[in-house]
Each structure stands twice: as C-alpha cells, then as structure tokens.
Enzyme design. Structure first.
Site: not given
Length: 270
Positions: A80-82, A177, A184, A216-217, A245-246
């Site tokens: 997870e990106s965050k 998201c 996105d 995204h994936e 992002r971020g």
C-alpha cells in the site's frame, strides 16, 4: 490484510525512526480471482519511482536520491502506497555505513512485505531522465460511444481483419483510489499483435475508467484481461505510467510474453 485496515485516508504521525513494520501488504489474490485463467495477469512488473528518499551516511550527513522499486507481478502481495511513503520517511534519520547497506535494508524489508524479491535502484537527483512516449497516440480519435465505468463490450476489432503488430498509447486514463476517492491520472501503453483492433473502441474503453474505483495495479490487470478476452491477440502488453502522489508514482506492466517486457520510463507528467 484488508485495505480497510490500511492507513490510506487516515490521519497519521510520520515516524522519525526506522520502522519496517509500518509497511502494509495487500494480497493480490482477491482482485485476480476472475482473471485466474488469463495468461499474463501474473507476468510483468510494478515499477515505483520514489522521489523522497533520504538517509544519513556514516558521518550523519543527509543523503538524497530518487529510487526505482521493481516488484514482480507474481508476488503474492502489493504494498500500500501510504505505508511505503511512511516507511521511507522512517529512514530519514537513520545512519548507514554505505549506500549499498541502505539499498540492502530497503530490499530486505520490501521483499518481506511483498512476499517476493524486490529490487531498489538509486539515481542521482539529476539522472532520471524524462522520456517521450513511443507509438501511435489515439487521443484525437472520436469514440462511437462513451461510458463512465469499465465496459469491455466497447472493445471491437477493426473491420479490415488485418493482422498487425502495433504499439498505441493514450494520456486519458483516469480512475479513482478505492479508499480515498482521489483521482489517479496515467498514460497507458498497449502493444498488440493479432487482428487489428478498432483504435476508436480502445480509446472509448480507456475513457470508461474515469469513474472506476481501483488500485493502479488492478486497473492495468483488468485492462489486460478485457483486451485479451475480447480481442484475442497473439501477444499483448499493457503498461501504465501514473502521475505522482505523495512523492511516489506507480507504473504496472503486464505481458503475455516476457520477451515483450519494456524498459521502465518516466514521462513528463511524472
């Protein structure tokens, strides 16, 4: 772990000491259940560019770099990106004897979270060049029908029946998201060998993601699966480069044939 348990969309404290346990894996299996029979869904890579990397060298002097993470599509988990952003922030005040030691630590931690070998490549801040997309841009075409959610029935073959090999791209990919609802934005590349697709129908299909909620994936895998099932190419590659992002951008690629794996690139919007 379920995405509902992640830190996405929640107020969090940024760690100031090394915390590998902040990494949050998300299993790929659930979103892949309906595509399990499709060749290529687990073939490819997820490339992440990390623009906010910093650590301390052996003398306590801050170091900075841009990173490219390579995560195999066959890994049981994505990250997870965050949580990845928080992880890299946790390294900002940690000393390492060498750059290689930093790389090895990150690779070990990310591999543990992903359940597969993850690689980190570092670039000097001026060295990650911006590329221009190659292929045919389909963005100026006029689709026959527009939808706001993914609709595989939009995909059609060209009436000519011609056999071709072609690489197309569109800058019009947009999705949301699934947790925060934030949009996105991305550029999607489609390399195709087989009966010629109707380019207008491909554009209509890409546009139909504008209100879709998906990571995204997952979006790239759905695009790959729908094209594979509906247009039945001999070979297929789908590669999306999403905007940042971020301090992170995510770039998933799926291929039916590993010889079609492209080199990772960075576009102007990234």
């Amino acid at each position: 772990m379920s995405v509902e348990q992640s830190l996405l969309g929640k107020e969090t404290q940024y760690p100031t000491s090394y915390q590998p346990d902040v990494l949050f894996p998300i299993a790929r299996a659930q979103s892949r259940e309906k595509y399990a029979h499709i060749e290529g869904i687990t073939q490819g890579k997820d490339w992440w560019h990390v623009f906010e990397i910093s650590w301390l060298n052996a003398h306590g002097i801050p170091q900075v770099a841009i990173g490219r993470i390579t995560l195999p599509a066959s890994s049981p988990n994505l990250i997870e990106s965050k949580s990845l952003k928080l992880y890299f922030n946790s390294l900002n005040f940690t000393q390492f004897d060498s750059t290689q030691s930093f790389i090895e630590t990150v690779e070990k931690d990310l591999s543990a979270a992903a359940g597969a070998k993850v690689e980190l490549t570092l670039f000097q801040v001026d060295d990650l060049e911006i590329s221009k997309p190659q292929g045919i841009c389909i963005d100026d075409l006029m689709p026959e029908r527009l939808e706001q959610h993914p609709d595989a029935t939009l995909l059609k073959l060209d009436e000519s029946g011609e056999e071709i090999e072609v690489e197309l791209y569109s800058h019009l990919l947009r999705s949301n998201c699934p947790v925060t609802g934030q949009p996105d934005w991305g550029t999607v590349f489609i390399r195709f060998k087989g009966k010629k697709p109707c380019y207008r129908s491909l554009l209509a299909y890409i546009i139909s993601y504008r209100q879709h909620n998906g990571f995204h994936e997952q979006c790239v895998e759905q695009i790959f699966a729908d094209i594979w099932q509906n247009l039945q190419p001999e070979k297929l590659m789908v590669y999306a480069t999403y905007t940042r992002r971020g301090g992170l951008d995510i770039n998933p690629c799926r291929v039916s044939d590993l010889t079609w794996m492209p080199k990772p690139i960075r576009l102007a919007r990234q």
